[in-house]
Enzyme design. Structure first.
Site, PDB file in Angstrom:
ATOM      1  N   GLU A  11     -10.894 -13.930  -6.623  1.00 32.71           N
ATOM      2  CA  GLU A  11      -9.826 -14.734  -6.790  1.00 32.71           C
ATOM      3  C   GLU A  11      -9.480 -15.121  -5.271  1.00 32.71           C
ATOM      4  O   GLU A  11      -9.074 -16.285  -5.032  1.00 32.71           O
ATOM      5  CB  GLU A  11      -8.558 -14.050  -7.546  1.00 32.71           C
ATOM      6  CG  GLU A  11      -7.350 -14.798  -7.462  1.00 32.71           C
ATOM      7  CD  GLU A  11      -6.268 -14.463  -8.582  1.00 32.71           C
ATOM      8  OE1 GLU A  11      -6.440 -14.074  -9.406  1.00 32.71           O
ATOM      9  OE2 GLU A  11      -4.908 -14.671  -7.916  1.00 32.71           O
ATOM     10  N   ARG A  22      -6.632 -20.224 -11.962  1.00 31.11           N
ATOM     11  CA  ARG A  22      -6.516 -19.892 -10.438  1.00 31.11           C
ATOM     12  C   ARG A  22      -7.434 -21.037  -9.761  1.00 31.11           C
ATOM     13  O   ARG A  22      -8.046 -20.852  -8.594  1.00 31.11           O
ATOM     14  CB  ARG A  22      -6.883 -18.651 -10.160  1.00 31.11           C
ATOM     15  CG  ARG A  22      -6.155 -17.679 -10.613  1.00 31.11           C
ATOM     16  CD  ARG A  22      -4.640 -17.646 -10.372  1.00 31.11           C
ATOM     17  NE  ARG A  22      -4.022 -16.574 -10.954  1.00 31.11           N
ATOM     18  CZ  ARG A  22      -3.404 -16.932 -12.296  1.00 31.11           C
ATOM     19  NH1 ARG A  22      -3.264 -18.108 -12.586  1.00 31.11           N
ATOM     20  NH2 ARG A  22      -2.544 -16.016 -12.907  1.00 31.11           N
ATOM     21  N   CYS A  68      -3.999 -10.194  -6.286  1.00 29.12           N
ATOM     22  CA  CYS A  68      -5.295 -10.011  -7.111  1.00 29.12           C
ATOM     23  C   CYS A  68      -6.679 -10.263  -6.468  1.00 29.12           C
ATOM     24  O   CYS A  68      -6.624 -11.356  -5.872  1.00 29.12           O
ATOM     25  CB  CYS A  68      -5.175 -10.243  -8.475  1.00 29.12           C
ATOM     26  SG  CYS A  68      -4.189  -9.628  -9.558  1.00 29.12           S
TER      27      CYS A  68
HETATM   28  C1  LIG Z   1       1.769  -9.188  -3.664  1.00 30.25           C
HETATM   29  C2  LIG Z   1       1.205 -10.145  -4.150  1.00 30.25           C
HETATM   30  C3  LIG Z   1       1.268 -10.799  -5.639  1.00 30.25           C
HETATM   31  C4  LIG Z   1       0.895 -11.868  -6.167  1.00 30.25           C
HETATM   32  N1  LIG Z   1       1.029 -12.364  -7.276  1.00 30.25           N
HETATM   33  C5  LIG Z   1       0.495 -13.233  -7.970  1.00 30.25           C
HETATM   34  C6  LIG Z   1       0.640 -13.388  -9.186  1.00 30.25           C
HETATM   35  O1  LIG Z   1       1.353 -13.122 -10.022  1.00 30.25           O
HETATM   36  N2  LIG Z   1       0.117 -14.877  -9.713  1.00 30.25           N
HETATM   37  C7  LIG Z   1      -0.719 -15.502  -9.007  1.00 30.25           C
HETATM   38  O2  LIG Z   1      -1.489 -16.478  -9.101  1.00 30.25           O
HETATM   39  N3  LIG Z   1      -0.929 -15.260  -7.590  1.00 30.25           N
HETATM   40  C8  LIG Z   1      -0.210 -14.141  -6.960  1.00 30.25           C
HETATM   41  N4  LIG Z   1      -0.567 -13.650  -5.680  1.00 30.25           N
HETATM   42  C9  LIG Z   1      -1.521 -14.443  -4.744  1.00 30.25           C
HETATM   43  C10 LIG Z   1      -0.815 -15.531  -3.922  1.00 30.25           C
HETATM   44  O3  LIG Z   1       0.488 -15.389  -3.854  1.00 30.25           O
HETATM   45  C11 LIG Z   1      -0.930 -17.063  -4.547  1.00 30.25           C
HETATM   46  O4  LIG Z   1      -2.431 -17.387  -5.011  1.00 30.25           O
HETATM   47  C12 LIG Z   1      -0.377 -18.117  -3.960  1.00 30.25           C
HETATM   48  O5  LIG Z   1      -0.449 -19.413  -4.652  1.00 30.25           O
HETATM   49  C13 LIG Z   1      -0.763 -18.253  -2.444  1.00 30.25           C
HETATM   50  O6  LIG Z   1       0.071 -19.266  -2.055  1.00 30.25           O
HETATM   51  P1  LIG Z   1      -0.073 -19.037  -0.336  1.00 30.25           P
HETATM   52  O7  LIG Z   1       0.859 -20.064   0.242  1.00 30.25           O
HETATM   53  O8  LIG Z   1       0.022 -17.858   0.218  1.00 30.25           O
HETATM   54  O9  LIG Z   1      -1.549 -19.773  -0.268  1.00 30.25           O
HETATM   55  P2  LIG Z   1      -2.814 -19.202   0.960  1.00 30.25           P
HETATM   56  O10 LIG Z   1      -3.073 -17.836   0.514  1.00 30.25           O
HETATM   57  O11 LIG Z   1      -2.193 -19.311   2.433  1.00 30.25           O
HETATM   58  O12 LIG Z   1      -3.855 -20.058   0.849  1.00 30.25           O
HETATM   59  C14 LIG Z   1      -4.470 -20.404  -0.433  1.00 30.25           C
HETATM   60  C15 LIG Z   1      -5.377 -21.523  -0.582  1.00 30.25           C
HETATM   61  O13 LIG Z   1      -4.354 -22.632  -0.503  1.00 30.25           O
HETATM   62  C16 LIG Z   1      -4.702 -23.630   0.463  1.00 30.25           C
HETATM   63  N5  LIG Z   1      -3.302 -24.046   0.826  1.00 30.25           N
HETATM   64  C17 LIG Z   1      -2.159 -23.413   0.931  1.00 30.25           C
HETATM   65  N6  LIG Z   1      -1.212 -24.207   1.222  1.00 30.25           N
HETATM   66  C18 LIG Z   1      -1.875 -25.745   1.365  1.00 30.25           C
HETATM   67  C19 LIG Z   1      -1.227 -27.002   1.369  1.00 30.25           C
HETATM   68  N7  LIG Z   1      -0.040 -27.314   1.712  1.00 30.25           N
HETATM   69  N8  LIG Z   1      -2.088 -27.895   1.101  1.00 30.25           N
HETATM   70  C20 LIG Z   1      -3.423 -27.743   1.001  1.00 30.25           C
HETATM   71  N9  LIG Z   1      -3.979 -26.502   0.670  1.00 30.25           N
HETATM   72  C21 LIG Z   1      -3.256 -25.316   1.020  1.00 30.25           C
HETATM   73  C22 LIG Z   1      -5.319 -22.567   1.741  1.00 30.25           C
HETATM   74  O14 LIG Z   1      -5.943 -23.238   2.413  1.00 30.25           O
HETATM   75  C23 LIG Z   1      -6.107 -21.521   0.785  1.00 30.25           C
HETATM   76  O15 LIG Z   1      -7.107 -22.331   0.499  1.00 30.25           O
HETATM   77  C24 LIG Z   1       0.201 -12.580  -5.307  1.00 30.25           C
HETATM   78  C25 LIG Z   1      -0.063 -12.048  -3.919  1.00 30.25           C
HETATM   79  C26 LIG Z   1       0.353 -11.171  -3.197  1.00 30.25           C
HETATM   80  C27 LIG Z   1       0.352 -10.618  -2.137  1.00 30.25           C
END
Ligand SMILES: Cc1cc2nc3c(=O)[nH]c(=O)nc-3n(C[C@H](O)[C@H](O)[C@H](O)COP(=O)(O)OP(=O)(O)OC[C@H]3O[C@@H](n4cnc5c(N)ncnc54)[C@H](O)[C@@H]3O)c2cc1C
Length: 303
Positions: free
Chosen positions: A285, A167, A215
């Site tokens: 996480e 992660r 998570c």
């Molecule tokens: C119901 C649910 C299920 C999930 N299941 C999983 C799973 O199975 N496995 C897993 O690993 N995660 C899971 N997640 C967590 C999440 O979806 C992941 O961590 C995902 O990668 C986050 O993406 P995001 O676009 O929402 O990032 P955000 O939450 O918007 O941002 C996360 C981080 O990334 C940075 N960021 C985002 N986009 C960029 C960009 N383009 N450039 C630079 N920095 C950026 C942000 O500044 C922040 O630091 C789950 C979440 C939910 C709500």
């Protein structure tokens, strides 16, 4: 109220961030923009540099806990799109939803991205977090990443330049914004069937109908954070509007207009109980976004 002339028209002032996180929690961004193009992103980067304010990128906000106050930063919601499949490579705009991409590619008869099924983040966010499921992580399928640095320069990385961990990635906490990336895929007529079965398993075991941030804690080596929390009898534990999910103990549910402070309090309580009962320290996480809270908003001095 019209936007003052020193603020580019694509940037708004004082926008609530809660609609831009999956947990539906978050205070007010001092400056805010939803960007669909690289040009708009460059404009936001220039503005943050001019105002000496941090730029914070939100993908789908699906791994974020955003503070309750006013946050002195330029928030950019990345919606840069585009999906281009050529041979065994798919080039994707960083704002594309990972679960949607998985469905689109598997329906075209290509495999490799099924594990994204049900992950609500953008692919850019998934690279930053090295998102994973089903014993697969982003690092296993990534070929290239394109970013923009705080000075507006484009940077290209190949997978071999990048060191990933559980992660985490070299982009976590850094100032570069991911604009596009390329994944490797392979022909597989069974991909769609596999994807649907992964999604079904998720829906059966994780809370998908209430706002969560996925998570909360990383799995400690050799253990499952969810099982540890469950064994400590913490399922259903509630502080304010936020509750440890009864369906999956590593998810916190926002049931009744929870605040970020409620989430922090529940995190500390769960950590404390798990430490006392098992001796294990749970590591977050989710990404807390609190650092630049200011009690009142001040307009910058304009020369
Ligand atoms: C119901 C649910 C299920 C999930 N299941 C999983 C799973 O199975 N496995 C897993 O690993 N995660 C899971 N997640 C967590 C999440 O979806 C992941 O961590 C995902 O990668 C986050 O993406 P995001 O676009 O929402 O990032 P955000 O939450 O918007 O941002 C996360 C981080 O990334 C940075 N960021 C985002 N986009 C960029 C960009 N383009 N450039 C630079 N920095 C950026 C942000 O500044 C922040 O630091 C789950 C979440 C939910 C709500």
């Amino acid at each position: 109220m019209s936007t003052p002339s020193w603020i580019p028209s694509i940037i708004k002032e004082r926008q609530s961030l809660s609609p831009y996180t999956t947990m539906k929690i978050g205070g007010i961004a001092r400056f805010f923009s939803v960007v669909h193009t690289v040009e708009d992103l460059l404009e936001c980067i220039r503005f943050s540099q001019q105002q000496s304010l941090p730029l914070f990128v939100i993908g789908k906000g699906s791994n974020l806990i955003v503070g309750d106050g006013c946050i002195d930063a330029v928030f950019v919601v990345n919606r840069i799109g585009g999906v281009l499949l050529k041979d065994d490579r798919v080039k994707v705009g960083a704002g594309v939803n990972a679960s949607y991409l998985s469905q689109k590619i598997s329906k075209m008869g290509y495999g490799g991205l099924e594990f994204f099924s049900g992950i609500p983040g953008t692919v850019g966010g998934c690279v930053v977090m090295n998102a994973g499921a089903q014993q697969k992580e982003v690092k296993d399928i990534l070929l290239e990443v394109e970013t923009i640095d705080p000075f507006g320069n484009f940077c290209h990385y190949s997978r071999d330049d990048l060191k990933f961990g559980y992660r985490t990635s070299p982009f976590k906490g850094k100032k570069e914004v991911i604009v596009s990336l390329t994944f490797k895929v392979y022909e597989d007529q069974m991909a769609e069937e596999k994807r649907v079965s992964i999604l079904k398993k998720r829906l059966d075991t994780q809370p998908y109908t209430v706002p969560t941030a996925g998570c909360m804690f990383k799995n400690p080596i050799g253990a499952s954070a969810g099982q540890l929390i469950d064994r400590c009898g913490l399922k259903g534990l509630q502080i304010g509007g936020v509750k440890v999910s009864s369906k999956h103990a590593n998810f916190f549910e926002n049931n009744h207009n929870a605040t970020a402070q409620n989430v922090l309090d529940l995190i500390e309580r769960v950590r404390y109980e798990v430490k006392i009962k098992t001796g294990i320290d749970l590591e977050l996480e989710v990404i807390p976004c609190f650092t630049t809270c200011t009690p009142t908003l001040q307009h910058p001095t304009v020369s």
